[in-house]
Motif scaffolding. Structure first.
Motif, mmCIF file in Angstrom:
data_model
loop_
_atom_site.group_PDB
_atom_site.id
_atom_site.type_symbol
_atom_site.label_atom_id
_atom_site.label_comp_id
_atom_site.label_asym_id
_atom_site.label_seq_id
_atom_site.Cartn_x
_atom_site.Cartn_y
_atom_site.Cartn_z
ATOM 1 N N GLY A 188 5.957 -5.656 -4.147
ATOM 2 C CA GLY A 188 4.547 -5.357 -3.751
ATOM 3 C C GLY A 188 4.627 -4.424 -2.673
ATOM 4 N N TYR A 189 3.505 -3.821 -2.355
ATOM 5 C CA TYR A 189 3.149 -2.908 -1.185
ATOM 6 C C TYR A 189 1.807 -3.138 -0.479
ATOM 7 N N VAL A 190 1.774 -3.552 0.715
ATOM 8 C CA VAL A 190 0.364 -3.746 1.290
ATOM 9 C C VAL A 190 0.137 -2.245 2.029
ATOM 10 N N TYR A 191 -1.124 -1.825 1.685
ATOM 11 C CA TYR A 191 -1.562 -0.477 2.485
ATOM 12 C C TYR A 191 -2.511 -0.631 3.393
ATOM 13 N N ASP A 192 -3.279 -1.737 3.364
ATOM 14 C CA ASP A 192 -4.397 -2.234 4.457
ATOM 15 C C ASP A 192 -4.536 -3.491 4.486
ATOM 16 N N GLY A 193 -4.610 -3.895 5.799
ATOM 17 C CA GLY A 193 -4.659 -5.415 5.990
ATOM 18 C C GLY A 193 -3.191 -6.224 6.140
ATOM 19 N N THR A 194 -3.340 -7.425 6.247
ATOM 20 C CA THR A 194 -2.129 -8.206 6.305
ATOM 21 C C THR A 194 -2.411 -9.516 5.413
ATOM 22 N N LEU A 195 -1.274 -9.839 4.713
ATOM 23 C CA LEU A 195 -1.348 -10.851 3.652
ATOM 24 C C LEU A 195 -0.213 -11.922 4.224
ATOM 25 N N LEU A 236 -0.553 -2.910 -3.909
ATOM 26 C CA LEU A 236 -0.145 -2.579 -5.404
ATOM 27 C C LEU A 236 1.086 -3.739 -5.592
ATOM 28 N N ASP A 237 1.216 -4.248 -6.702
ATOM 29 C CA ASP A 237 2.406 -5.028 -7.224
ATOM 30 C C ASP A 237 2.747 -4.294 -8.603
ATOM 31 N N VAL A 238 4.298 -4.388 -8.478
ATOM 32 C CA VAL A 238 4.710 -3.921 -9.858
ATOM 33 C C VAL A 238 5.570 -5.179 -10.336
ATOM 34 N N PHE A 239 5.407 -5.258 -11.757
ATOM 35 C CA PHE A 239 5.980 -6.406 -12.242
ATOM 36 C C PHE A 239 7.023 -6.123 -13.343
ATOM 37 N N ALA A 240 8.261 -6.390 -13.567
ATOM 38 C CA ALA A 240 9.210 -6.200 -14.399
ATOM 39 C C ALA A 240 9.661 -7.797 -14.884
ATOM 40 N N PRO A 241 9.661 -7.712 -16.307
ATOM 41 C CA PRO A 241 9.157 -6.997 -17.261
ATOM 42 C C PRO A 241 7.621 -6.580 -17.142
ATOM 43 N N MET A 279 8.054 -2.348 -17.182
ATOM 44 C CA MET A 279 7.295 -2.558 -15.885
ATOM 45 C C MET A 279 5.750 -2.152 -16.089
ATOM 46 N N SER A 280 5.018 -2.910 -15.124
ATOM 47 C CA SER A 280 3.872 -2.745 -15.096
ATOM 48 C C SER A 280 3.234 -2.587 -13.601
ATOM 49 N N ILE A 281 1.994 -2.062 -13.112
ATOM 50 C CA ILE A 281 1.688 -1.944 -11.719
ATOM 51 C C ILE A 281 0.024 -2.387 -11.845
ATOM 52 N N GLN A 282 -0.251 -3.030 -10.715
ATOM 53 C CA GLN A 282 -1.703 -3.668 -10.448
ATOM 54 C C GLN A 282 -1.913 -3.563 -9.109
ATOM 55 N N HIS A 283 -3.387 -3.361 -9.019
ATOM 56 C CA HIS A 283 -3.838 -3.020 -7.666
ATOM 57 C C HIS A 283 -4.499 -4.574 -7.162
ATOM 58 N N PHE A 284 -4.355 -4.876 -5.912
ATOM 59 C CA PHE A 284 -4.974 -6.198 -5.554
ATOM 60 C C PHE A 284 -5.927 -5.897 -4.374
ATOM 61 N N THR A 287 -6.812 -5.476 -10.426
ATOM 62 C CA THR A 287 -7.051 -4.355 -11.555
ATOM 63 C C THR A 287 -5.720 -3.970 -12.033
ATOM 64 N N GLN A 288 -5.652 -4.214 -13.398
ATOM 65 C CA GLN A 288 -4.401 -3.651 -14.101
ATOM 66 C C GLN A 288 -4.481 -2.070 -14.293
ATOM 67 N N LEU A 289 -3.439 -1.597 -13.936
ATOM 68 C CA LEU A 289 -3.543 -0.232 -13.882
ATOM 69 C C LEU A 289 -2.797 0.295 -15.128
ATOM 70 N N VAL A 290 -1.226 0.646 -14.993
ATOM 71 C CA VAL A 290 -0.550 1.236 -16.167
ATOM 72 C C VAL A 290 0.609 0.355 -16.463
ATOM 73 N N ALA A 291 0.771 0.259 -17.614
ATOM 74 C CA ALA A 291 1.961 -0.765 -18.106
ATOM 75 C C ALA A 291 2.815 0.193 -19.051
#
Length: 112
Positions: free
Chosen positions: A53-60, A98-103, A29-34, A21-25
Motif C-alpha cells: 500500500g501507499y498513503v498519499y493523504d493523511g496518516t493511518l 492505494l492498495d495492491v493485492f497479489a494474487p 494483481m489488483s489495485i484498490q483505492h481507500f 473502490t475496486q480499480l483494475v484487476a
C-alpha cells in the motif's frame, strides 16, 4: 489494456467511515483505492493476498502482531499473506491511498 478512473469505480462503505473502490484487476494483481474518515477503524482481518500500500493523504495507524506502525503521507507498506492486521485513522483529516493485492482480487467480498 483495461483502464478506470477513480470516479467511475464502485465505491463501497465497507464499515462506517471506510470507503473502498475496486480499480483494475489483472491476472496476477489488483489495485484498490481507500478513503478512511477521521476516527474510522478497519477491523482486524487477514486474507490470502499479499498487500502492498501507499498513503498519499493523511496518516493511518496499523496494528500487526501487537505492534503499531504509523504510515503517513508519501509512505508505503507491505503486509504478508495471511498476516492479521487492523488500521485506524486517529487524525483529524481523511486518509487516502492505494492498495495492491497479489494474487488479484477481481471480485472482493466487500464489493458485493
Amino acid at each position: 489494456m483495461d483502464t478506470q478512473t477513480l470516479s467511475a469505480g464502485n465505491t463501497v462503505e465497507v464499515v462506517e467511515g471506510v470507503h473502498l473502490t475496486q480499480l483494475v484487476a489483472g491476472d496476477r494483481m489488483s489495485i484498490q483505492h481507500f478513503h478512511v474518515e477521521p476516527g474510522a477503524t478497519v477491523p482486524e482481518h487477514s486474507h490470502e493476498h499479499e498487500q502492498l500500500g501507499y498513503v498519499y493523504d493523511g496518516t493511518l495507524v496499523f496494528e500487526v502482531a501487537g505492534e503499531e506502525f504509523v504510515i503517513g503521507a508519501n509512505e508505503s507498506y507491505a503486509i504478508p499473506s495471511e498476516e492479521p492486521h487492523a488500521a485506524v485513522n486517529r487524525g483529524d483529516d481523511p486518509v487516502r491511498g492505494l492498495d495492491v493485492f497479489a494474487p488479484a482480487r477481481p471480485d472482493p467480498d466487500w464489493a458485493q
